[in-house]
Motif scaffolding. Sequence first.
Motif, PDB file in Angstrom:
ATOM      1  N   VAL A  14       7.933   4.728   4.809  1.00 51.62           N
ATOM      2  CA  VAL A  14       9.348   4.482   4.512  1.00 51.62           C
ATOM      3  C   VAL A  14      10.013   5.801   4.138  1.00 51.62           C
ATOM      4  O   VAL A  14      11.095   6.143   4.619  1.00 51.62           O
ATOM      5  CB  VAL A  14       9.488   3.465   3.356  1.00 51.62           C
ATOM      6  CG1 VAL A  14      10.944   3.345   2.932  1.00 51.62           C
ATOM      7  CG2 VAL A  14       8.948   2.114   3.770  1.00 51.62           C
ATOM      8  N   SER A  15       9.331   6.555   3.299  1.00 52.28           N
ATOM      9  CA  SER A  15       9.881   7.827   2.871  1.00 52.28           C
ATOM     10  C   SER A  15       9.964   8.812   4.041  1.00 52.28           C
ATOM     11  O   SER A  15      10.808   9.698   4.045  1.00 52.28           O
ATOM     12  CB  SER A  15       8.986   8.389   1.768  1.00 52.28           C
ATOM     13  OG  SER A  15       9.568   9.521   1.238  1.00 52.28           O
ATOM     14  N   ARG A  45       0.835  -1.209   0.000  1.00 52.70           N
ATOM     15  CA  ARG A  45       0.000   0.000   0.000  1.00 52.70           C
ATOM     16  C   ARG A  45       0.868   1.256   0.000  1.00 52.70           C
ATOM     17  O   ARG A  45       1.934   1.273   0.616  1.00 52.70           O
ATOM     18  CB  ARG A  45      -0.876   0.051   1.256  1.00 52.70           C
ATOM     19  CG  ARG A  45      -1.797  -1.100   1.426  1.00 52.70           C
ATOM     20  CD  ARG A  45      -3.140  -0.816   0.810  1.00 52.70           C
ATOM     21  NE  ARG A  45      -3.908  -2.047   0.712  1.00 52.70           N
ATOM     22  CZ  ARG A  45      -4.764  -2.447   1.640  1.00 52.70           C
ATOM     23  NH1 ARG A  45      -4.965  -1.711   2.696  1.00 52.70           N
ATOM     24  NH2 ARG A  45      -5.419  -3.571   1.497  1.00 52.70           N
ATOM     25  N   PRO A  46       0.371   2.300  -0.647  1.00 56.42           N
ATOM     26  CA  PRO A  46       1.150   3.537  -0.654  1.00 56.42           C
ATOM     27  C   PRO A  46       1.431   4.092   0.745  1.00 56.42           C
ATOM     28  O   PRO A  46       2.430   4.765   0.938  1.00 56.42           O
ATOM     29  CB  PRO A  46       0.261   4.500  -1.441  1.00 56.42           C
ATOM     30  CG  PRO A  46      -0.596   3.639  -2.280  1.00 56.42           C
ATOM     31  CD  PRO A  46      -0.801   2.374  -1.523  1.00 56.42           C
ATOM     32  N   TYR A  47       0.572   3.816   1.736  1.00 61.57           N
ATOM     33  CA  TYR A  47       0.861   4.415   3.036  1.00 61.57           C
ATOM     34  C   TYR A  47       2.099   3.823   3.692  1.00 61.57           C
ATOM     35  O   TYR A  47       2.742   4.472   4.505  1.00 61.57           O
ATOM     36  CB  TYR A  47      -0.377   4.446   3.957  1.00 61.57           C
ATOM     37  CG  TYR A  47      -0.847   3.191   4.637  1.00 61.57           C
ATOM     38  CD1 TYR A  47      -0.225   2.729   5.795  1.00 61.57           C
ATOM     39  CD2 TYR A  47      -1.965   2.522   4.183  1.00 61.57           C
ATOM     40  CE1 TYR A  47      -0.713   1.624   6.461  1.00 61.57           C
ATOM     41  CE2 TYR A  47      -2.460   1.417   4.839  1.00 61.57           C
ATOM     42  CZ  TYR A  47      -1.822   0.962   5.984  1.00 61.57           C
ATOM     43  OH  TYR A  47      -2.311  -0.130   6.629  1.00 61.57           O
ATOM     44  N   ILE A  48       2.442   2.597   3.289  1.00 63.58           N
ATOM     45  CA  ILE A  48       3.696   2.034   3.787  1.00 63.58           C
ATOM     46  C   ILE A  48       4.862   2.740   3.078  1.00 63.58           C
ATOM     47  O   ILE A  48       5.869   3.086   3.691  1.00 63.58           O
ATOM     48  CB  ILE A  48       3.731   0.513   3.563  1.00 63.58           C
ATOM     49  CG1 ILE A  48       2.565  -0.148   4.280  1.00 63.58           C
ATOM     50  CG2 ILE A  48       5.059  -0.073   4.011  1.00 63.58           C
ATOM     51  CD1 ILE A  48       2.537   0.064   5.765  1.00 63.58           C
ATOM     52  N   ASP A  49       4.705   2.978   1.765  1.00 63.95           N
ATOM     53  CA  ASP A  49       5.714   3.755   1.029  1.00 63.95           C
ATOM     54  C   ASP A  49       5.922   5.104   1.696  1.00 63.95           C
ATOM     55  O   ASP A  49       7.055   5.560   1.885  1.00 63.95           O
ATOM     56  CB  ASP A  49       5.264   3.989  -0.417  1.00 63.95           C
ATOM     57  CG  ASP A  49       5.542   2.780  -1.303  1.00 63.95           C
ATOM     58  OD1 ASP A  49       6.204   1.849  -0.823  1.00 63.95           O
ATOM     59  OD2 ASP A  49       5.102   2.795  -2.461  1.00 63.95           O
ATOM     60  N   ALA A  50       4.802   5.746   2.052  1.00 65.55           N
ATOM     61  CA  ALA A  50       4.908   7.062   2.668  1.00 65.55           C
ATOM     62  C   ALA A  50       5.647   6.974   3.999  1.00 65.55           C
ATOM     63  O   ALA A  50       6.454   7.846   4.328  1.00 65.55           O
ATOM     64  CB  ALA A  50       3.510   7.652   2.876  1.00 65.55           C
TER      65      ALA A  50
END
Lengths: 226, 292
Positions: B184-185, B177-182
Amino acid sequence: MLELRAITAGYDRRTPVVRDVSLTVEPGEAVGLLGPSGCGKSTLARVAALLHRPDSGTLLLDGAPVRHWRHRAPREVRTAFGVVFQQPRLSADPRLRLDDLIAEPLRATGRREEAPDRVAELAATVGLTPDLLGRRPHEVSDGQLQRACLARALVLRPRLLVCDEMTSMLDASTAAALVAVVEDYRRSTGAGLLAVGHDRTLLRRWCDRTVHWDDIARAGGPNPRV
Amino acid sequence: MAEAAIERTWRSHGTRRRSTRTLRVRTSGALVALTVLAVLLVPPIVQLDQQAVDLAAKLQPPSWEHPFGTDDVGRDLLLRCVYGLRVSLLVGVAAALTATIVGTAVGALAGALGGWADRAVMRLVDTFSSVPHLLLGIFVVAMFRPGVWPVVVSVALTHWLSTARIVRAEVLSLRARPYIDAAVSGGASRWRVTVRHLLPAVAPQAALAAVLMVPHAMWHESALSFLGLGLPAHTASLGTLIQSARGSLLAGQWWPTLFPGLFIIIPTLALAGLAGAWRERINPRRRSELML
């Protein structure tokens, strides 16, 4: 400054989504990347934000090659990027209230004590009222949630912003407001921007330079696997 | 006219379905509450000795004095059943909790690390599940002296696998999911992503798996005790009760096996019914398959 050189990336080595793409974002420059849907723009944006390891190619951040992606990348390199995605619903943890969502990067990097001030400041910047900050993602609209996601991307004062179709789910006024927030931030900090989208008019007006996917990707026809 | 008729059938169908569901939930809830009250309140209130032997009153059929009858040494079976349920429930809950904690930890580890760690852990899980789990459980209890905790360990060690699979699958899908990407970032470490974002998201699934596992674990306790490997013979558990009553069943005395059997079946079905209703609430798409 961000330099992508001959990046090939994808989710399966045999059929890469992005083939041999090169792109440079000069310091403080705003680059708009245009392309049809499914061409690999988002994958390239994830590579650029160190969220997806490319199969081959080099990524230079301020002249230094980046060798590690995601968790393996040093924290100060990772946090040099602020990322905003297309779908606010998927990019916000459904369990966190909006103020926690915005403060999360500060807490994750051990700067918890700065959180209250910074959250209040950013909430005002992106146009979120205090009562919205106490709500969870399902209790706010897409536009409000995207404002919170932009605030989260700005909270660590990144040197580079990567906006992957940031405004495509939003109405025109919210889109304009968010673009204005990004531009204010860039004017005050000199941060670079990589904006990915398919709205030619918006990107032309927003960015210093727009490039089309076909011009940066190696010629070879459209990717059969979209 | 026709539309009204369609709507009426549709509505009556809807209400009928809902009423059977609430009936099931209510019955299950009442039975589970009754079970819990019985095991918690009966022993301190009645203060009778469940081990009291009365050879003069051995193998009496159900009567007012002994509603469930007596066993082959004259112990009151109702009391023995309640004490047995107590032990079985304790084993069931403890084993299900341990199994869920182990399974969640392993599944989250595999899912969050990914790559070769994930492959190695999941091959280990496959290896474990290729052995029939009752056999593995028997192997584990056989290494210890009979008692409650070896049974808990045996059941827990053989039942974390399914939870590990569920949690891993859930973590793998969340990780993209993008919220995990967010996160990490935003500088979050692997540990922080797992603890702050992934585990809270799989917690409802894991809790549901735990509740569904309680009846299953009770059955295992009974099975192990019935085989004479679980609890010591003098400890009343539903399994030991049935085991010791085997002989009298052949002599025509049905009550020493029937009542402990009902004490296994009814609370476990009630628990499974409640857990099933809960699962329908959190995930309406997967209605079938009770984990019994």
